[in-house]
Design a protein around this motif. Structure first.
Motif, PDB file in Angstrom:
ATOM      1  N   GLN A  40     -19.886  20.894  16.362  1.00 51.08           N
ATOM      2  CA  GLN A  40     -20.696  20.605  17.539  1.00 51.08           C
ATOM      3  C   GLN A  40     -20.124  21.347  18.740  1.00 51.08           C
ATOM      4  OE1 GLN A  40     -20.912  16.409  18.113  1.00 51.08           O
ATOM      5  NE2 GLN A  40     -21.978  16.053  16.184  1.00 51.08           N
ATOM      6  N   GLY A  41     -21.004  21.808  19.608  1.00 53.45           N
ATOM      7  CA  GLY A  41     -20.564  22.457  20.836  1.00 53.45           C
ATOM      8  C   GLY A  41     -20.344  23.949  20.714  1.00 53.45           C
ATOM      9  N   ARG A  47     -16.869  24.083   9.612  1.00 52.36           N
ATOM     10  CA  ARG A  47     -15.512  23.803   9.160  1.00 52.36           C
ATOM     11  C   ARG A  47     -15.572  23.336   7.714  1.00 52.36           C
ATOM     12  NH1 ARG A  47     -15.322  19.043   6.816  1.00 52.36           N
ATOM     13  NH2 ARG A  47     -15.690  17.219   8.057  1.00 52.36           N
ATOM     14  N   LEU A  48     -14.557  23.717   6.966  1.00 56.02           N
ATOM     15  CA  LEU A  48     -14.383  23.292   5.586  1.00 56.02           C
ATOM     16  C   LEU A  48     -13.111  22.469   5.539  1.00 56.02           C
ATOM     17  CD1 LEU A  48     -14.843  23.434   2.470  1.00 56.02           C
ATOM     18  CD2 LEU A  48     -13.497  25.545   2.531  1.00 56.02           C
ATOM     19  N   ARG A  49     -13.201  21.272   4.985  1.00 55.57           N
ATOM     20  CA  ARG A  49     -12.023  20.405   4.872  1.00 55.57           C
ATOM     21  C   ARG A  49     -11.363  20.653   3.527  1.00 55.57           C
ATOM     22  NH1 ARG A  49     -10.770  15.342   2.845  1.00 55.57           N
ATOM     23  NH2 ARG A  49     -12.885  15.079   2.097  1.00 55.57           N
ATOM     24  N   TYR A  76      -9.377  21.195  16.051  1.00 57.33           N
ATOM     25  CA  TYR A  76     -10.445  20.887  16.981  1.00 57.33           C
ATOM     26  C   TYR A  76     -10.046  21.074  18.439  1.00 57.33           C
ATOM     27  CZ  TYR A  76     -12.200  18.993  12.669  1.00 57.33           C
ATOM     28  OH  TYR A  76     -12.590  18.867  11.359  1.00 57.33           O
ATOM     29  N   LYS A  77      -8.752  21.227  18.715  1.00 60.21           N
ATOM     30  CA  LYS A  77      -8.288  21.481  20.078  1.00 60.21           C
ATOM     31  C   LYS A  77      -8.625  22.892  20.526  1.00 60.21           C
ATOM     32  CE  LYS A  77      -4.435  18.290  19.783  1.00 60.21           C
ATOM     33  NZ  LYS A  77      -2.981  18.152  19.747  1.00 60.21           N
ATOM     34  N   ARG A  78      -8.712  23.815  19.590  1.00 57.22           N
ATOM     35  CA  ARG A  78      -8.926  25.233  19.917  1.00 57.22           C
ATOM     36  C   ARG A  78     -10.400  25.574  20.103  1.00 57.22           C
ATOM     37  NH1 ARG A  78      -4.524  28.940  16.995  1.00 57.22           N
ATOM     38  NH2 ARG A  78      -2.753  27.590  17.331  1.00 57.22           N
ATOM     39  N   ILE A  79     -11.271  24.646  19.842  1.00 52.05           N
ATOM     40  CA  ILE A  79     -12.715  24.928  19.926  1.00 52.05           C
ATOM     41  C   ILE A  79     -13.218  24.704  21.325  1.00 52.05           C
ATOM     42  CG2 ILE A  79     -14.973  24.273  19.057  1.00 52.05           C
ATOM     43  CD1 ILE A  79     -13.570  23.599  16.431  1.00 52.05           C
TER      44      ILE A  79
END
Length: 79
Positions: A40-41, A47-49, A76-79
């Motif tokens: 999102q965003g 993303r692949l887990r 998710y911090k880098r997005i």
């Protein structure tokens, strides 16, 4: 489908041990199967887990572009 790795992704994968590299390779080769979700965003990124790791990628013109491979907390911090 052709697979390309960006510089950051190749660097992070290179630091991992052999077993983790093999798990990542198997998961990436099976794409689009697996635990894949659209981010999102951001436009056209997914993303692949793979266990505690997240593979951030996009698809362009039948080419899978692996942007980064990070632990869950950092991904998710880098997005």
């Amino acid at each position: 489908m052709k697979i390309e790795y960006e510089k950051e992704a190749a660097k992070h994968i290179g630091r991992m041990d052999r077993a983790v590299k093999q798990r990542l390779k198997n998961a990436i080769e099976r794409l689009p199967a697996g635990d894949v979700k659209k981010l999102q965003g951001v436009k056209e990124e997914y993303r692949l887990r793979v266990g505690d790791l997240r593979v951030i990628f996009s698809v362009r013109n039948d080419t899978l572009i692996i942007k980064d491979v990070l632990p869950r907390g950092e991904a998710y911090k880098r997005i």
